[in-house]
Design a protein around this motif. Structure first.
Motif, mmCIF file in Angstrom:
data_model
loop_
_atom_site.group_PDB
_atom_site.id
_atom_site.type_symbol
_atom_site.label_atom_id
_atom_site.label_comp_id
_atom_site.label_asym_id
_atom_site.label_seq_id
_atom_site.Cartn_x
_atom_site.Cartn_y
_atom_site.Cartn_z
ATOM 1 N N SER A 259 0.809 -1.204 0.000
ATOM 2 C CA SER A 259 0.000 0.000 0.000
ATOM 3 C C SER A 259 0.847 1.260 0.000
ATOM 4 O O SER A 259 0.315 2.351 -0.171
ATOM 5 C CB SER A 259 -0.931 0.004 1.211
ATOM 6 N N PHE A 260 2.126 1.107 0.209
ATOM 7 C CA PHE A 260 3.028 2.245 0.199
ATOM 8 C C PHE A 260 3.700 2.351 -1.170
ATOM 9 O O PHE A 260 4.115 1.331 -1.736
ATOM 10 C CB PHE A 260 4.105 2.112 1.276
ATOM 11 N N PRO A 261 3.848 3.561 -1.700
ATOM 12 C CA PRO A 261 4.503 3.700 -3.011
ATOM 13 C C PRO A 261 6.000 3.473 -2.899
ATOM 14 O O PRO A 261 6.586 3.660 -1.818
ATOM 15 C CB PRO A 261 4.195 5.149 -3.396
ATOM 16 N N PRO A 262 6.640 3.039 -3.968
ATOM 17 C CA PRO A 262 8.104 2.902 -3.929
ATOM 18 C C PRO A 262 8.765 4.267 -3.772
ATOM 19 O O PRO A 262 8.247 5.297 -4.226
ATOM 20 C CB PRO A 262 8.432 2.268 -5.284
ATOM 21 N N ALA A 263 9.911 4.277 -3.101
ATOM 22 C CA ALA A 263 10.632 5.534 -2.891
ATOM 23 C C ALA A 263 11.154 6.065 -4.218
ATOM 24 O O ALA A 263 11.523 5.307 -5.123
ATOM 25 C CB ALA A 263 11.785 5.308 -1.927
ATOM 26 N N GLN A 264 11.165 7.370 -4.346
ATOM 27 C CA GLN A 264 11.667 8.001 -5.562
ATOM 28 C C GLN A 264 13.193 8.056 -5.529
ATOM 29 O O GLN A 264 13.812 7.991 -4.464
ATOM 30 C CB GLN A 264 11.081 9.401 -5.712
ATOM 31 N N GLN A 265 13.782 8.217 -6.712
ATOM 32 C CA GLN A 265 15.239 8.287 -6.800
ATOM 33 C C GLN A 265 15.794 9.413 -5.949
ATOM 34 O O GLN A 265 16.812 9.251 -5.267
ATOM 35 C CB GLN A 265 15.658 8.487 -8.259
ATOM 36 N N ALA A 266 15.144 10.567 -5.987
ATOM 37 C CA ALA A 266 15.647 11.722 -5.232
ATOM 38 C C ALA A 266 15.691 11.422 -3.737
ATOM 39 O O ALA A 266 16.631 11.822 -3.039
ATOM 40 C CB ALA A 266 14.773 12.937 -5.506
ATOM 41 N N GLN A 267 14.694 10.707 -3.228
ATOM 42 C CA GLN A 267 14.686 10.362 -1.806
ATOM 43 C C GLN A 267 15.840 9.429 -1.456
ATOM 44 O O GLN A 267 16.497 9.597 -0.425
ATOM 45 C CB GLN A 267 13.350 9.698 -1.447
ATOM 46 N N ILE A 268 16.088 8.437 -2.302
ATOM 47 C CA ILE A 268 17.167 7.480 -2.042
ATOM 48 C C ILE A 268 18.523 8.170 -2.095
ATOM 49 O O ILE A 268 19.403 7.918 -1.266
ATOM 50 C CB ILE A 268 17.093 6.326 -3.059
ATOM 51 N N ILE A 269 18.706 9.056 -3.071
ATOM 52 C CA ILE A 269 19.984 9.768 -3.204
ATOM 53 C C ILE A 269 20.217 10.675 -2.004
ATOM 54 O O ILE A 269 21.310 10.693 -1.420
ATOM 55 C CB ILE A 269 20.013 10.572 -4.516
ATOM 56 N N ARG A 270 19.200 11.425 -1.609
ATOM 57 C CA ARG A 270 19.343 12.310 -0.449
ATOM 58 C C ARG A 270 19.598 11.507 0.816
ATOM 59 O O ARG A 270 20.367 11.923 1.685
ATOM 60 C CB ARG A 270 18.098 13.187 -0.285
ATOM 61 N N SER A 271 18.956 10.352 0.940
ATOM 62 C CA SER A 271 19.177 9.503 2.104
ATOM 63 C C SER A 271 20.632 9.047 2.176
ATOM 64 O O SER A 271 21.260 9.103 3.246
ATOM 65 C CB SER A 271 18.246 8.292 2.033
ATOM 66 N N ASN A 272 21.175 8.605 1.055
ATOM 67 C CA ASN A 272 22.568 8.158 1.037
ATOM 68 C C ASN A 272 23.522 9.301 1.346
ATOM 69 O O ASN A 272 24.491 9.131 2.101
ATOM 70 C CB ASN A 272 22.895 7.567 -0.330
ATOM 71 N N GLN A 273 23.264 10.475 0.776
ATOM 72 C CA GLN A 273 24.121 11.630 1.042
ATOM 73 C C GLN A 273 24.091 12.004 2.524
ATOM 74 O O GLN A 273 25.117 12.364 3.106
ATOM 75 C CB GLN A 273 23.674 12.816 0.182
ATOM 76 N N ARG A 274 22.913 11.914 3.130
ATOM 77 C CA ARG A 274 22.794 12.239 4.549
ATOM 78 C C ARG A 274 23.568 11.242 5.401
ATOM 79 O O ARG A 274 24.231 11.618 6.383
ATOM 80 C CB ARG A 274 21.313 12.217 4.938
ATOM 81 N N ASP A 275 23.496 9.961 5.056
ATOM 82 C CA ASP A 275 24.234 8.951 5.813
ATOM 83 C C ASP A 275 25.736 9.154 5.682
ATOM 84 O O ASP A 275 26.480 9.012 6.655
ATOM 85 C CB ASP A 275 23.846 7.554 5.331
ATOM 86 N N VAL A 276 26.201 9.462 4.468
ATOM 87 C CA VAL A 276 27.629 9.718 4.263
ATOM 88 C C VAL A 276 28.081 10.907 5.106
ATOM 89 O O VAL A 276 29.155 10.875 5.727
ATOM 90 C CB VAL A 276 27.920 9.963 2.767
ATOM 91 N N PHE A 277 27.259 11.939 5.158
ATOM 92 C CA PHE A 277 27.588 13.117 5.963
ATOM 93 C C PHE A 277 27.653 12.762 7.448
ATOM 94 O O PHE A 277 28.575 13.191 8.164
ATOM 95 C CB PHE A 277 26.553 14.218 5.732
ATOM 96 N N GLN A 278 26.701 11.982 7.936
ATOM 97 C CA GLN A 278 26.673 11.625 9.356
ATOM 98 C C GLN A 278 27.871 10.754 9.728
ATOM 99 O O GLN A 278 28.491 10.951 10.784
ATOM 100 C CB GLN A 278 25.365 10.887 9.685
ATOM 101 N N VAL A 279 28.215 9.788 8.879
ATOM 102 C CA VAL A 279 29.375 8.938 9.154
ATOM 103 C C VAL A 279 30.658 9.760 9.138
ATOM 104 O O VAL A 279 31.540 9.594 9.985
ATOM 105 C CB VAL A 279 29.446 7.782 8.134
ATOM 106 N N SER A 280 30.759 10.666 8.157
ATOM 107 C CA SER A 280 31.940 11.527 8.071
ATOM 108 C C SER A 280 32.067 12.422 9.305
ATOM 109 O O SER A 280 33.161 12.608 9.843
ATOM 110 C CB SER A 280 31.870 12.370 6.796
#
Length: 327
Positions: free
Chosen positions: A9-30
């Motif tokens: 019932s939930f739509p698949p995540a958009q590319q922009a959401q996945i990219i921003r999520s990865n960038q945020r994780d890289v920033f937090q780890v850094s």
């Protein structure tokens, strides 16, 4: 909780959401790694930090992803973009073994490969394979990223192997068209083709030369992916052992890379010869392009992790370091 809800019932995540999520994780780890390094540097010194940099990177990644992915919760990047991972095979949250693989494989595998390849002799066949394997994985990751930009699924190679996708709790807007990243995929494909052509040409040049009469230039071309050179000398042959306790590897009076009699230099002058990285008197002095002086081992160890001068933050190229033999 998530398992009792129909994920379809939930739509698949958009590319922009996945990219921003990865960038945020890289920033937090850094950011977490930088804060950890600052604390350890103040207590144990830069040389100790340089020696154990890979272990620090391993621990930071294990802590971050272990406390998020490992506990079946969102990472900070996934929480920021409001997306959730789910298995494409079962339409449920990823099982425990998949979460463990997402935590340990991307972190432990590079560390084990790095330490194993450095421990083996340079001439051994197994060592050569282990040194080349990270480049193969990097190439596969770039191919996967190009496919992601064109297809929109599986940002990382590990998620593609496990069949883990993302769903979004944000409803789709029928009148809004999501951005397309196909052009990035095309550009990445062009880059990969260029690298392939360059590799084929370099192999052709290497094979056209007789094995017994290969010039130094040919050797450098064949080994450039595995070694850094300064004036046709491998960097690894110019590095001395690093003392993990924060003391200089060689006392300044025994520095063979200077013509000065250090013991005859006044104490007030010697106080100005300290390296700002190890805080000890410089040995094997070398200068960066911006004109700052450091110990050779210190600046090379620093430059491998951060390609910038530690004093002025100007870009640092290890191939442009200038050894100074009279200081």
């Amino acid at each position: 909780m998530m398992g009792s809800i129909r994920l379809s019932s939930f739509p698949p995540a958009q590319q922009a959401q996945i990219i921003r999520s990865n960038q945020r994780d890289v920033f937090q780890v850094s950011s977490l790694r930088e804060q950890t390094e600052n604390v350890l540097r103040s207590y144990l010194g830069t040389r100790w930090l340089t020696r154990w940099d890979k272990e620090i990177d391993l621990v930071v990644n294990l802590v971050y992803y272990g406390l998020t992915v490992g506990l079946a919760t969102q990472t900070l990047g996934e929480e920021y973009t409001d997306i959730w991972p789910h298995s494409a095979h079962s339409d449920k949250p990823p099982p425990r073994q998949h979460r463990a693989a997402l935590v340990f494989v991307p972190t432990l595998a590079p560390y084990v490969l790095s330490r194993s390849s450095s421990a083996l002799p340079q001439s051994s066949r197994l060592g050569l394979i282990l040194r080349r394997l990270p480049k193969v994985i990097e190439l596969a990751s770039e191919i996967n990223l190009a496919i992601f930009y064109m297809r929109g699924t599986y940002y990382s190679l590990m998620k593609r192997a496990l069949g883990i996708r993302y769903i979004s709790s944000t409803p789709d807007h029928q009148n809004a068209r999501p951005p397309s990243y196909s052009l990035l995929g095309v550009l990445l494909t062009v880059r990969l083709l260029y690298r392939l052509i360059t590799f084929v040409r370099s192999m052709s040049v290497a094979n056209s030369s007789h094995p017994e009469s290969v010039s130094a230039k040919g050797k450098r071309l064949a080994d450039i992916s595995e070694e850094t050179f300064i004036d046709d000398r491998p960097v690894t042959t110019m590095l001395g052992p690093t003392n993990p306790e924060g003391e200089p590897s060689v006392p300044a009076e025994e520095d063979e890379y200077t013509i000065l009699d250090v013991s005859q230099i006044p104490e007030n002058v010697r106080a100005g010869r300290n390296c700002t990285l190890c805080l000890e008197e410089r040995t094997a002095s070398c200068a960066t392009e911006c004109g700052h002086l450091f110990c050779w081992d210190c600046i090379v160890g620093w430059g491998r992790e951060k390609p910038e001068c530690p004093l002025c933050r100007q870009s640092l190229d290890l191939t442009r370091l200038l050894p100074v033999y009279n200081l």
